[in-house]
Each structure stands twice: as structure tokens, then as C-alpha cells.
Scaffold this active site. Structure first.
Site, mmCIF file in Angstrom:
data_model
loop_
_atom_site.group_PDB
_atom_site.id
_atom_site.type_symbol
_atom_site.label_atom_id
_atom_site.label_comp_id
_atom_site.label_asym_id
_atom_site.label_seq_id
_atom_site.Cartn_x
_atom_site.Cartn_y
_atom_site.Cartn_z
ATOM 1 N N LYS A 1 -6.512 -8.161 -34.038
ATOM 2 C CA LYS A 1 -5.457 -7.193 -33.391
ATOM 3 C C LYS A 1 -4.223 -6.917 -34.455
ATOM 4 O O LYS A 1 -4.359 -7.665 -35.402
ATOM 5 C CB LYS A 1 -4.841 -7.934 -32.215
ATOM 6 C CG LYS A 1 -4.030 -9.248 -32.758
ATOM 7 C CD LYS A 1 -3.274 -9.926 -31.378
ATOM 8 C CE LYS A 1 -2.434 -10.897 -31.852
ATOM 9 N NZ LYS A 1 -1.187 -10.366 -32.520
ATOM 10 N N HIS B 1 -7.226 -14.808 -30.891
ATOM 11 C CA HIS B 1 -7.465 -16.044 -31.165
ATOM 12 C C HIS B 1 -7.146 -16.922 -29.739
ATOM 13 O O HIS B 1 -7.429 -18.184 -29.596
ATOM 14 C CB HIS B 1 -6.824 -16.749 -32.384
ATOM 15 C CG HIS B 1 -5.195 -16.905 -32.106
ATOM 16 N ND1 HIS B 1 -4.351 -15.795 -32.388
ATOM 17 C CD2 HIS B 1 -4.391 -17.893 -31.719
ATOM 18 C CE1 HIS B 1 -3.220 -16.192 -32.129
ATOM 19 N NE2 HIS B 1 -3.228 -17.317 -31.778
ATOM 20 N N GLU C 1 8.151 -18.860 -28.200
ATOM 21 C CA GLU C 1 8.090 -19.425 -29.618
ATOM 22 C C GLU C 1 9.554 -19.699 -30.016
ATOM 23 O O GLU C 1 10.404 -18.726 -29.670
ATOM 24 C CB GLU C 1 7.539 -18.388 -30.528
ATOM 25 C CG GLU C 1 6.152 -17.984 -30.249
ATOM 26 C CD GLU C 1 5.406 -17.068 -31.201
ATOM 27 O OE1 GLU C 1 6.164 -16.221 -31.741
ATOM 28 O OE2 GLU C 1 4.463 -17.030 -31.540
ATOM 29 N N HIS D 1 -2.540 -11.060 -25.999
ATOM 30 C CA HIS D 1 -2.324 -12.396 -25.439
ATOM 31 C C HIS D 1 -2.096 -12.573 -24.048
ATOM 32 O O HIS D 1 -2.462 -12.992 -23.098
ATOM 33 C CB HIS D 1 -1.172 -13.599 -25.964
ATOM 34 C CG HIS D 1 -1.627 -13.466 -27.664
ATOM 35 N ND1 HIS D 1 -2.973 -13.289 -28.328
ATOM 36 C CD2 HIS D 1 -0.654 -13.797 -28.590
ATOM 37 C CE1 HIS D 1 -2.692 -13.215 -29.696
ATOM 38 N NE2 HIS D 1 -1.282 -13.662 -29.898
ATOM 39 N N LYS E 1 10.468 -14.299 -29.126
ATOM 40 C CA LYS E 1 10.976 -15.127 -30.177
ATOM 41 C C LYS E 1 12.071 -15.667 -30.260
ATOM 42 O O LYS E 1 13.176 -15.259 -29.458
ATOM 43 C CB LYS E 1 10.934 -14.022 -31.192
ATOM 44 C CG LYS E 1 9.492 -13.243 -31.666
ATOM 45 C CD LYS E 1 8.476 -14.125 -32.494
ATOM 46 C CE LYS E 1 7.093 -13.340 -32.710
ATOM 47 N NZ LYS E 1 6.368 -14.350 -33.451
#
Length: 486
Positions: free
Chosen positions: A159, A189, A227, A251, A341
Site C-alpha cells: 500500500k 500487514h 499511535e 487499515h 498520530k
């Protein structure tokens, strides 16, 4: 369990890249140690650097394994044995001559160890290079539709798959001219993570949950992908991409589809992916009117001071979005997603909150929704757990309830350490199992959703939020407010 794999050649474009060093070489090496790979296989690294060819490449991989492989990765003798399967081709990816050298090195395997037939191309390169590589593979006779050796040809693409719907369609068109859809493995992933793959088992193997998995019993679903760090020097990438394209389009929407999908007719790859794609088709698209109450974008304080970032940038680093799925099972149930983030902690989880009982005997009328609501909490990282939250009587004479949890933890329940996402997905690709890879129609439907948000929020300046907070305030509540636009 071992899979019977035929001899193969893996051609890795981007052999000198960070992803290859941190994830791909250690994953392939560990699969070899576990006996998951056939006796004859070849890994051909492709990069621009010349150097001393095979020897230099083997040293590069050795250094990567010493730094990033698992602690039980074996001794130098095992690494040396693995190195015998490593080869290198220097190639400018825009130059046809480099692909002739790749063709020659692949053909060498036919004479040495019979690995010419089954070839897996892995594009660990910037997305803009994918059409270039695929076109040159076709011109060199290395594509999926024409090839000099008998066997399977497959391609793994990292991606992002384009940066909007139009570019995704263009990329799919270029790749589709050279490879059939059943030869294309679009990797995310997240779909290789154990808890994500377990969602399918959790839902459809447990009779106590599936009957309740619908609008009659579930009040709302909240997905969090947080995150606790910033963009880590990827300013140029983030200025072009932003949080919506970087996290939500792949995701986030894949997690949502896994939670909301219908039971597949079987466990074949296409049957499972059919149901996920139906969810993406049913996601309500956004307009400027509906986005105003259901989308909040943010940017962390200090983002504009990051390297390679425009001092006046309006790129989002946090998104809070309330989705609705317009189908029979989920009509009216909000799926709220927060991704960002530099948030308060690093956590990825899915929280399914159930509706309150018709009458609450054990507290104030609103205490169920605010304090003791029943929930299923699927934690994907940093822990890998599933918890069920329910009310229990507090010790004492009064009939008062407190929330309690029953928790399942992968690490406690199973003695065997599972595969990493890249180990699992690499093995799936080698074996030809596409279940946990993203199909073309799902990519395009995901982009259609994201494009509708981008268009609806055009000109809206993201709200600033402090580093290590939970994003801009006020954000979106997780529940189903009376003001929801039907």
C-alpha cells in the site's frame, strides 16, 4: 502446520529499503528456520546499487538479520546456509536493460535448482514505481500472462494502492494488463495480525455472539487506531498522503469490514472477500452536509515544524469519523473510527457496545449506557486480547452493579508464539492463498468512501490538538445521537 510449497523464486524490488531490512528478510529467514520453505528456493534482490553483486547483498541481509531477526534466529551457520539462497541484480527500474538481467538471473535458477517456474515479485518500492515495474516486466516477457518458464507468476504490491479512486483504477488497469486478478496480492500487514484474523473465527464459530451481531442488539461500534508518535521524518510522504489515505483507507476500513461482514458461503478467499466488499459497497458516502456532523479532522501541534512539511500545511494527522452501513443488518448503527498520530497512547482496538436492557433495576436510568454497558473489546495492539464487559453485583447489601471483565489473552492461552503478520502473509502469497489480501473492487470502493470525505471536507482547516492527547475537542461521541442524519 507446514504447507507443501513448490520450488520458487522471489524477486524483491527495493532490496536496499527499510521495509526489506526490518520485515521481509527476517520474515523469510524465520520461515526457512521453521522448515516452512521448500528445499529449493531463490531470493533475488533488485536495487540500483552495483557493488560486488551477490556477496555484497548477502552481507546486507546478514546485517539486517543480526539487527532485526528474533532472538532465537539461529547461529551464523544457519545464516550462512540461508545466504546460499540469496542473489542480486543491479537494475535501474526505468531501464529495460535491468529487466533483461533479472530475466537472466531467474532463468539461471532453472539450470541450478529448478526454481524458474514459480516466481513471486514483491514490490517493496514507492507506490509511484509500481506501474513502471509492471510495464517493464511485461516488455521483458516476465509478466503473469506470458512467460518462458512453466509455473505460477504472482505479484505482491504494498500500500497505498494509488492516492484516490482515479489513480487506483489506473494502477489496477496497468497491473491488470500484465497479471490476472488471481495473481495479484495487495498486502496490508494488518490483515496478517492474529487478532484481526481471529475476528472471523470469533464471530462465526461462537453461537453465543452471532445471533446478537446486528442492529437489534448492538448500539454502536468504535474502532481506534492510535499511535503515540508523530510522522517520524516522513514529512514529504505525509504532505502528499495525510491520515485518511495513510490509515483509514486501508487499515481502518478493512477492520470495519471484518466486523460488519455477513457469513461467507465458505472459507474460500473470494467468498470471504465478497462479503467484505459488500460492506464497503454499503458504506454511506459523505456530502458536505453530512460530513459536518460526522467528520472531525485534526492536526497535532508542531506538525508544521516537522521536516519537509509546509509551514502553512492543512494536512490532517487525526480523523474522527462516524460511518453508517446502509444494509439490513446494520441500518442506523454508527461505526465511529478514530485514527491518529501523536495521540495519548499506542492502541488499536474494536469496541462493540450493546444496547441497554429494556429496564435498568440496578441504578439510575442512564447508568447502563454510561457506566455498566455490555461490551466486547477486541484489542489488536499492543496486547492481543478479547474482553467481555458486563455488570456484576458489588459486594454488600445493596443491589448495585459494577462493570467487570472476562479476558482472553493470546499469550497466556497459547504456548506457541504465532507468526508475525509479514511471515504469515508471505507464506500465504507463496502458497497462493488470497484470503487476507485486498481485491481490486475492495480497493476501489474504499477509495470512493475516502474521496467522498476529502471532497466534503475540502477547505476545512483541521483542528489543532496537543501532542499525546486524544485529538481535537470536542470529538465525536461513540453513541448514536438523536441528531444523526438518516
Amino acid at each position: 502446520m507446514n504447507r507443501e510449497l513448490s520450488s520458487f523464486t522471489l524477486v524483491l524490488f527495493g532490496a536496499h529499503g527499510d521495509l526489506a531490512a526490518r520485515k521481509l528478510y527476517p520474515s523469510i529467514y524465520q520461515l526457512a528456520l521453521w522448515g516452512q520453505l521448500p528445499e529449493n528456493y531463490r531470493i533475488i534482490g533488485v536495487g540500483r546499487s552495483g557493488g560486488s553483486g551477490h556477496h555484497e547483498f548477502r552481507e546486507l541481509v546478514r546485517n539486517a538479520l543480526e539487527e532485526h531477526a528474533r532472538a532465537d534466529g539461529g547461529d551464523s551457520e544457519r545464516i550462512e546456509e540461508f545466504s546460499r539462497h540469496l542473489f542480486y541484480v543491479q537494475a535501474d527500474l526505468n531501464d529495460a536493460a535491468g529487466y533483461e538481467r533479472i530475466r537472466h538471473e531467474i532463468s539461471e535458477g532453472r539450470d541450478r535448482d529448478g526454481t524458474c517456474g514459480n516466481v513471486l515479485y514483491y514490490l517493496s518500492t514507492p507506490p509511484s514505481l509500481a506501474p513502471v515495474i509492471v510495464s517493464h516486466l511485461q516488455k521483458a516477457g516476465l509478466g503473469g500472462r506470458e512467460y518462458s518458464c512453466e509455473g505460477e507468476r504472482k505479484i505482491v504490491i504494498e500500500k497505498p494502492y494509488g492516492h484516490d479512486l482515479q489513480s487506483a483504477r489506473e494502477l489496477n488497469g496497468v497491473v491488470g494488463e500484465v497479471f490476472h486478478e488471481d495473481q495479484i496480492y495487495r498486502i496490508d500487514h494488518y490483515l496478517g495480525k492474529e487478532p484481526v484474523q481471529n475476528i472471523l473465527v470469533f464471530r462465526f464459530s461462537n453461537g453465543m455472539f452471532e445471533p446478537l451481531w446486528n442492529r437489534h442488539y448492538i448500539d454502536n461500534v468504535r474502532i481506534t487506531i492510535a499511535e503515540d508518535f508523530g510522522i517520524r521524518g516522513r514529512g514529504a510522504f505525509y504532505e502528499e498522503t495525510g491520515l485518511l489515505r495513510d490509515i483509514v483507507q486501508n487499515h481502518g476500513l478493512q477492520l470495519l469490514a471484518s466486523v460488519a461482514m455477513e457469513p461467507p458461503v465458505n472459507l474460500g478467499a473470494n467468498a470471504v472477500r465478497d462479503e467484505k466488499n459488500k460492506v464497503l459497497c454499503s458504506l454511506r458516502r459523505f456530502s458536505s452536509e453530512t460530513a459536518a456532523g460526522h467528520v472531525v479532522l485534526g492536526q497535532y501541534e508542531g506538525y508544521r515544524d516537522e521536516k519537509s512539511v509546509d509551514p502553512a500545511s492543512n494536512v490532517e494527522t487525526c480523523a474522527d469519523i462516524r460511518f453508517f452501513i446502509d444494509n439490513w443488518r446494520w441500518k442506523g448503527v454508527p461505526f465511529t473510527m478514530k485514527a491518529g498520530k501523536n495521540l495519548a497512547e499506542r492502541v488499536t482496538e474494536i469496541v462493540i457496545t450493546f444496547k441497554c436492557p429494556p429496564q435498568n433495576f440496578f441504578g439510575p436510568p442512564d447508568s447502563c449506557s454510561s457506566y455498566t454497558s455490555n461490551q466486547i473489546i477486541i484489542r489488536i495492539q499492543p496486547e492481543e486480547t478479547i474482553a467481555v464487559r458486563f455488570g456484576a453485583k458489588r459486594p454488600g447489601e445493596a443491589l448495585v452493579t459494577d462493570p467487570v471483565f472476562m479476558k482472553f489473552d493470546y499469550r497466556d492461552a497459547f504456548d506457541i508464539r504465532g507468526m508475525s503478520p509479514y511471515q504469515r502473509l508471505l507464506l500465504d502469497a507463496m502458497a497462493g492463498d488470497q484470503m487476507h489480501f485486498i481485491r481490486q473492487d475492495a480497493v476501489e470502493n474504499s477509495w470512493e468512501v475516502i474521496d467522498s470525505i476529502k471532497k466534503a471536507m475540502e477547505g476545512v482547516v483541521p483542528r489543532s490538538y496537543p501532542v499525546h492527547s486524544w485529538g481535537p475537542e470536542p470529538g465525536l461521541p461513540p453513541g448514536n445521537p438523536l441528531t444523526v442524519n438518516r
